[in-house]
Design a protein around this motif. Structure first.
Motif, PDB file in Angstrom:
ATOM      1  N   GLU A 165       0.832  -1.208   0.000  1.00 18.91           N
ATOM      2  CA  GLU A 165       0.000   0.000   0.000  1.00 18.91           C
ATOM      3  C   GLU A 165       0.868   1.261   0.000  1.00 18.91           C
ATOM      4  OE1 GLU A 165      -0.877  -2.018   3.451  1.00 18.91           O
ATOM      5  OE2 GLU A 165      -0.999  -3.311   1.708  1.00 18.91           O
ATOM      6  N   GLU A 166       1.983   1.184   0.661  1.00 18.07           N
ATOM      7  CA  GLU A 166       2.891   2.331   0.721  1.00 18.07           C
ATOM      8  C   GLU A 166       3.505   2.595  -0.664  1.00 18.07           C
ATOM      9  OE1 GLU A 166       4.414   5.371   3.176  1.00 18.07           O
ATOM     10  OE2 GLU A 166       2.796   3.961   3.496  1.00 18.07           O
ATOM     11  N   ASP A 167       3.905   1.522  -1.340  1.00 20.10           N
ATOM     12  CA  ASP A 167       4.438   1.665  -2.709  1.00 20.10           C
ATOM     13  C   ASP A 167       3.390   2.288  -3.630  1.00 20.10           C
ATOM     14  OD1 ASP A 167       6.856   0.570  -1.976  1.00 20.10           O
ATOM     15  OD2 ASP A 167       6.319  -1.452  -2.633  1.00 20.10           O
ATOM     16  N   GLN A 168       2.153   1.825  -3.490  1.00 20.17           N
ATOM     17  CA  GLN A 168       1.055   2.346  -4.318  1.00 20.17           C
ATOM     18  C   GLN A 168       0.833   3.834  -4.041  1.00 20.17           C
ATOM     19  OE1 GLN A 168      -1.362   0.335  -6.190  1.00 20.17           O
ATOM     20  NE2 GLN A 168      -2.466   2.146  -6.818  1.00 20.17           N
ATOM     21  N   ALA A 169       0.858   4.219  -2.774  1.00 20.73           N
ATOM     22  CA  ALA A 169       0.600   5.608  -2.402  1.00 20.73           C
ATOM     23  C   ALA A 169       1.641   6.571  -2.967  1.00 20.73           C
ATOM     24  CB  ALA A 169       0.540   5.732  -0.893  1.00 20.73           C
ATOM     25  N   TRP A 170       2.867   6.117  -3.119  1.00 23.20           N
ATOM     26  CA  TRP A 170       3.938   6.991  -3.577  1.00 23.20           C
ATOM     27  C   TRP A 170       4.328   6.742  -5.044  1.00 23.20           C
ATOM     28  CZ3 TRP A 170       5.192  10.941  -0.560  1.00 23.20           C
ATOM     29  CH2 TRP A 170       4.869  10.872   0.789  1.00 23.20           C
ATOM     30  N   SER A 171       3.641   5.861  -5.732  1.00 25.01           N
ATOM     31  CA  SER A 171       4.013   5.488  -7.102  1.00 25.01           C
ATOM     32  C   SER A 171       3.950   6.675  -8.071  1.00 25.01           C
ATOM     33  CB  SER A 171       3.141   4.355  -7.605  1.00 25.01           C
ATOM     34  OG  SER A 171       1.778   4.771  -7.685  1.00 25.01           O
ATOM     35  N   HIS A 172       3.111   7.648  -7.788  1.00 24.76           N
ATOM     36  CA  HIS A 172       2.986   8.809  -8.684  1.00 24.76           C
ATOM     37  C   HIS A 172       4.249   9.679  -8.692  1.00 24.76           C
ATOM     38  CE1 HIS A 172       1.951  10.628  -4.822  1.00 24.76           C
ATOM     39  NE2 HIS A 172       2.235  11.797  -5.366  1.00 24.76           N
TER      40      HIS A 172
END
Length: 72
Positions: A63-70
Motif C-alpha cells: 500500500e505504501e508503494d502504491q501511495a507513492w508510485s505517482h
C-alpha cells in the motif's frame, strides 16, 4: 488540562517534584526520562537506526508503494 511539572527520580525510583502542585482529585501521570546535562544526547543517526526496523514495517508494505508510485 495537561500540565508539565519538573521532577527528579532517584536510583531507587522515588519521584520528587521540584515545584508544588495542588490537585482536587487523583490524577494519572506519564513519566519521561530526560538525559542529565552530563549525559550525551543521541545523535540523529542513532535515532534513525533505532527507528529503522519499526518504520520499515510500514515502508515495505504494498500500500505504501502504491501511495507513492505517482512520484516515480
Amino acid at each position: 488540562m495537561l500540565q508539565t511539572i519538573e521532577a527528579v527520580i532517584d536510583i531507587g525510583g522515588q519521584i520528587r517534584l521540584l515545584e508544588p502542585i495542588k490537585l482536587t482529585k487523583t490524577k494519572r501521570a506519564l513519566v519521561t526520562l530526560l538525559n542529565n546535562e552530563d549525559e550525551p544526547m543521541m545523535t540523529g543517526i542513532e535515532n534513525a537506526l533505532l527507528s529503522e526496523e519499526t518504520l520499515g514495517k510500514d515502508w515495505n508494505k504494498a500500500e505504501e508503494d502504491q501511495a507513492w508510485s505517482h512520484l516515480q
